[in-house]
Design a protein around this motif. Structure first.
Motif, PDB file in Angstrom:
ATOM      1  N   ALA A   1       0.745  -1.179   0.154  1.00 38.70           N
ATOM      2  CA  ALA A   1       0.117   0.049  -0.055  1.00 38.70           C
ATOM      3  C   ALA A   1       0.946   1.268  -0.001  1.00 38.70           C
ATOM      4  CB  ALA A   1      -1.034  -0.007   1.131  1.00 38.70           C
ATOM      5  N   GLY A   2       2.150   1.175   0.468  1.00 35.08           N
ATOM      6  CA  GLY A   2       2.904   2.347   0.537  1.00 35.08           C
ATOM      7  C   GLY A   2       3.601   2.730   1.622  1.00 35.08           C
TER       8      GLY A   2
ATOM      9  N   PRO B   1      -7.211   2.397  -1.059  1.00 31.18           N
ATOM     10  CA  PRO B   1      -8.479   3.340  -1.018  1.00 31.18           C
ATOM     11  C   PRO B   1      -9.646   2.572  -0.634  1.00 31.18           C
ATOM     12  CG  PRO B   1      -6.973   3.780  -2.849  1.00 31.18           C
ATOM     13  CD  PRO B   1      -6.575   2.582  -2.420  1.00 31.18           C
ATOM     14  N   ASP B   2      -9.949   1.210  -1.363  1.00 39.87           N
ATOM     15  CA  ASP B   2     -11.241   0.674  -1.252  1.00 39.87           C
ATOM     16  C   ASP B   2     -11.320  -0.317   0.164  1.00 39.87           C
ATOM     17  OD1 ASP B   2      -9.239  -1.337  -1.858  1.00 39.87           O
ATOM     18  OD2 ASP B   2     -10.551  -2.395  -3.134  1.00 39.87           O
ATOM     19  N   LEU B   3     -10.266  -0.148   1.014  1.00 38.24           N
ATOM     20  CA  LEU B   3     -10.606  -0.747   2.189  1.00 38.24           C
ATOM     21  C   LEU B   3     -11.307  -0.289   3.500  1.00 38.24           C
ATOM     22  CD1 LEU B   3      -9.632  -3.402   3.619  1.00 38.24           C
ATOM     23  CD2 LEU B   3      -7.424  -2.308   4.355  1.00 38.24           C
ATOM     24  N   LYS B   4     -12.363  -0.644   3.788  1.00 38.71           N
ATOM     25  CA  LYS B   4     -13.296   0.089   4.617  1.00 38.71           C
ATOM     26  C   LYS B   4     -13.088  -0.718   6.187  1.00 38.71           C
ATOM     27  CE  LYS B   4     -13.894   2.891   1.487  1.00 38.71           C
ATOM     28  NZ  LYS B   4     -13.643   4.313   1.364  1.00 38.71           N
TER      29      LYS B   4
ATOM     30  N   ASN C   1      -4.370   6.678  14.567  1.00 38.69           N
ATOM     31  CA  ASN C   1      -4.900   7.741  14.944  1.00 38.69           C
ATOM     32  C   ASN C   1      -5.018   8.584  13.312  1.00 38.69           C
ATOM     33  OD1 ASN C   1      -2.121   8.064  17.123  1.00 38.69           O
ATOM     34  ND2 ASN C   1      -4.282   7.749  17.617  1.00 38.69           N
ATOM     35  N   LYS C   2      -4.402   8.139  12.345  1.00 35.60           N
ATOM     36  CA  LYS C   2      -4.508   8.583  11.046  1.00 35.60           C
ATOM     37  C   LYS C   2      -4.250   7.721  10.020  1.00 35.60           C
ATOM     38  CE  LYS C   2      -2.232  12.172   8.104  1.00 35.60           C
ATOM     39  NZ  LYS C   2      -1.132  13.326   7.827  1.00 35.60           N
ATOM     40  N   ILE C   3      -5.499   7.662   8.960  1.00 33.18           N
ATOM     41  CA  ILE C   3      -5.581   6.826   7.702  1.00 33.18           C
ATOM     42  C   ILE C   3      -4.996   7.490   6.444  1.00 33.18           C
ATOM     43  CG2 ILE C   3      -7.053   5.424   6.303  1.00 33.18           C
ATOM     44  CD1 ILE C   3      -6.695   4.306   8.792  1.00 33.18           C
ATOM     45  N   ILE C   4      -3.885   6.876   6.099  1.00 27.66           N
ATOM     46  CA  ILE C   4      -3.416   7.284   4.705  1.00 27.66           C
ATOM     47  C   ILE C   4      -3.990   6.488   3.420  1.00 27.66           C
ATOM     48  CG2 ILE C   4      -1.270   7.730   3.275  1.00 27.66           C
ATOM     49  CD1 ILE C   4      -1.581   9.746   5.687  1.00 27.66           C
ATOM     50  N   ARG C   5      -4.405   7.062   2.381  1.00 20.89           N
ATOM     51  CA  ARG C   5      -5.152   6.433   1.349  1.00 20.89           C
ATOM     52  C   ARG C   5      -3.679   6.014   0.422  1.00 20.89           C
ATOM     53  NH1 ARG C   5      -9.535   3.739   3.073  1.00 20.89           N
ATOM     54  NH2 ARG C   5     -10.737   5.466   4.056  1.00 20.89           N
TER      55      ARG C   5
ATOM     56  N   SER D   1      -5.408  -6.798  -0.651  1.00 23.11           N
ATOM     57  CA  SER D   1      -5.210  -6.879   0.925  1.00 23.11           C
ATOM     58  C   SER D   1      -5.443  -8.251   1.546  1.00 23.11           C
ATOM     59  CB  SER D   1      -5.766  -5.706   1.608  1.00 23.11           C
ATOM     60  OG  SER D   1      -7.165  -6.001   1.177  1.00 23.11           O
ATOM     61  N   ASP D   2      -5.337  -9.292   0.816  1.00 25.24           N
ATOM     62  CA  ASP D   2      -5.685 -10.450   1.228  1.00 25.24           C
ATOM     63  C   ASP D   2      -4.795 -11.098   2.241  1.00 25.24           C
ATOM     64  OD1 ASP D   2      -6.548 -13.098   1.777  1.00 25.24           O
ATOM     65  OD2 ASP D   2      -6.683 -13.896  -0.168  1.00 25.24           O
TER      66      ASP D   2
END
Length: 260
Positions: free
Chosen positions: A15-16, A112-115, A124-128, A134-135
């Motif tokens: 994811a980065g 981006p599509d992981l919810k 505390n912070k989510i980075i897209r 993501s399996d």
């Protein structure tokens, strides 16, 4: 004594996380004392090697260096801890006990599509980040190749095979290799993300025998043919005689360039 800013970064494979950390380091590494720690990488410290090469002023720690890492925290202005996807997120509680009573912030880099994932609850912070697979059932394969030199043409062919399904469904691959002209090369692949060219690391050309520095490969995917990966990597490595021959050729070329 000032309290360092400690950031723990976690997230899914590809994811980065390392990319995000490097972005932060480019902003502060020249003016602040920074340390970086990434546990769980064993004998294949690809991210640590890349970061220590790009940011030579940063103190970098990995597997088995927890004590030294903790001892350096009081002298740092900023601390980055990268928590690999292969480590249980719940195990960060053990890390918190080591850091106690120092406060830290948590950052998750996710597709981006992981919810509503465990990362969303934890961070505390989510980075897209990158739109990756993501399996959590994917397997991880690593191989250190310290002291080996790889023909660059063979590496390009091997990398093409890796990224085009010859050894299974590869979703993430990264590696550092010493190639036949003495350079150290960083390779990076994330499925679904445009491929980038090989990156030459800012290290001296090694033109005297086998290099005494880290090289290795890490692959994440499904149904990986690990035996074939190991064999092909071995097949790409040059013999002592071939290494000497290539190194002599490169030294002659470099000498001619300096005399031109």
């Amino acid at each position: 004594m000032s309290i360092p800013i400690i950031t723990v970064v976690a997230g899914t494979s590809g994811a980065g996380k390392s990319t995000w950390v490097c972005q932060q380091l480019r902003d502060i590494a020249a003016v602040e004392k920074v340390i970086y720690f990434s546990p769980g990488t064993g004998t294949v410290p690809i991210d640590q090697t890349r970061i220590s090469t790009e940011f030579p002023g940063i103190k970098v720690f990995g597997e088995g260096e927890e004590g030294e890492f903790l001892n350096h925290i009081p002298q740092a202005d900023a601390v980055y801890i990268e928590w690999g996807f292969y480590l249980e997120l719940g195990a960060i509680a053990q890390l918190a006990q080591l850091l106690d009573p120092l406060p830290y912030r948590t950052v998750a880099v996710v597709p981006p599509d992981l919810k509503n994932s465990e990362f969303h609850t934890w961070a505390n912070k989510i980075i897209r980040g990158a739109p990756t697979h993501s399996d959590t059932a994917q397997s991880l394969w690593r191989a250190a190749s310290n002291g080996q030199v790889i023909d660059e043409d063979s590496l390009e062919e091997f990398w093409y095979e890796i990224t085009h399904g010859a050894y299974g469904i590869v979703t993430r691959a990264k590696g550092i290799f010493d190639v036949n002209d003495g350079r150290a090369i960083y390779c990076d692949f994330v499925a679904g993300v445009p491929q980038t060219d090989f990156l030459e690391l800012d290290l001296p050309r090694h033109l005297e025998g086998r290099p005494q520095r880290f090289s290795g490969l890490e692959i994440v995917g499904e149904n990986l043919d690990k035996a074939a990966l190991k064999q092909t990597l071995s097949d790409c490595c040059l013999s002592d005689a071939a290494i000497v021959q290539y190194q002599q050729q490169v030294k002659e070329i470099l000498l001619e360039e300096t005399q031109a």
